[in-house]
Design a protein around this motif. Structure first.
Motif, PDB file in Angstrom:
ATOM      1  N   SER A   1       0.833  -1.211   0.000  1.00 58.41           N
ATOM      2  CA  SER A   1       0.000   0.000   0.000  1.00 58.41           C
ATOM      3  C   SER A   1       0.862   1.253   0.000  1.00 58.41           C
ATOM      4  N   ASP A   2       1.938   1.247   0.790  1.00 62.28           N
ATOM      5  CA  ASP A   2       2.858   2.393   0.808  1.00 62.28           C
ATOM      6  C   ASP A   2       3.512   2.606  -0.556  1.00 62.28           C
ATOM      7  N   GLU A   3       3.949   1.513  -1.181  1.00 64.94           N
ATOM      8  CA  GLU A   3       4.572   1.609  -2.510  1.00 64.94           C
ATOM      9  C   GLU A   3       3.589   2.176  -3.534  1.00 64.94           C
ATOM     10  N   ILE A   4       2.360   1.692  -3.528  1.00 59.71           N
ATOM     11  CA  ILE A   4       1.353   2.169  -4.465  1.00 59.71           C
ATOM     12  C   ILE A   4       1.034   3.635  -4.201  1.00 59.71           C
ATOM     13  N   ARG A   5       0.936   3.998  -2.936  1.00 60.54           N
ATOM     14  CA  ARG A   5       0.642   5.389  -2.558  1.00 60.54           C
ATOM     15  C   ARG A   5       1.746   6.327  -3.061  1.00 60.54           C
TER      16      ARG A   5
END
Length: 109
Positions: free
Chosen positions: A25-29
């Protein structure tokens, strides 16, 4: 651009992996923020075709992108959603803010 992301005009499609947890989720964000900062994105489509698991950080990701794109109706879509992920999106209340399309043949909710 990461192969997880596909841009077509003002539409950004994110092909989610099997597990959508905090690190993913952090990478996508981060990557979606980078793209949105460079190019006008009107709609984000999250493709759940390969996704089997999503935790609360995935819910936060969807709602955060909804906020970033101006909280407009139809700015976030979830497609190819399995019944398990659909249940999670409904229990969390996310279905009130984003369009959800179930897996092939199941139609729009």
């Amino acid at each position: 651009m990461n192969t997880m992301f596909q841009q077509d005009g003002s539409v950004l499609t994110v092909h989610l992996p099997a597990d959508v947890d905090h690190p993913i989720s952090d990478e996508i964000r981060r990557e979606s923020d980078r793209i949105i900062g460079k190019v006008y994105i009107r709609t984000m489509i999250f493709d759940f075709e390969a996704t089997d698991f999503m935790d609360s950080s995935g819910i936060g990701l969807l709602m955060g992108r909804y906020r970033v794109l101006g909280m407009r109706q139809g700015c976030i879509r979830a497609v190819q959603v399995s019944s398990h992920i659909d249940k999670l999106l409904h229990l969390s209340g996310v279905h009130k803010y984003i369009e959800i399309q179930k897996s092939e043949g199941e139609g729009m909710i």
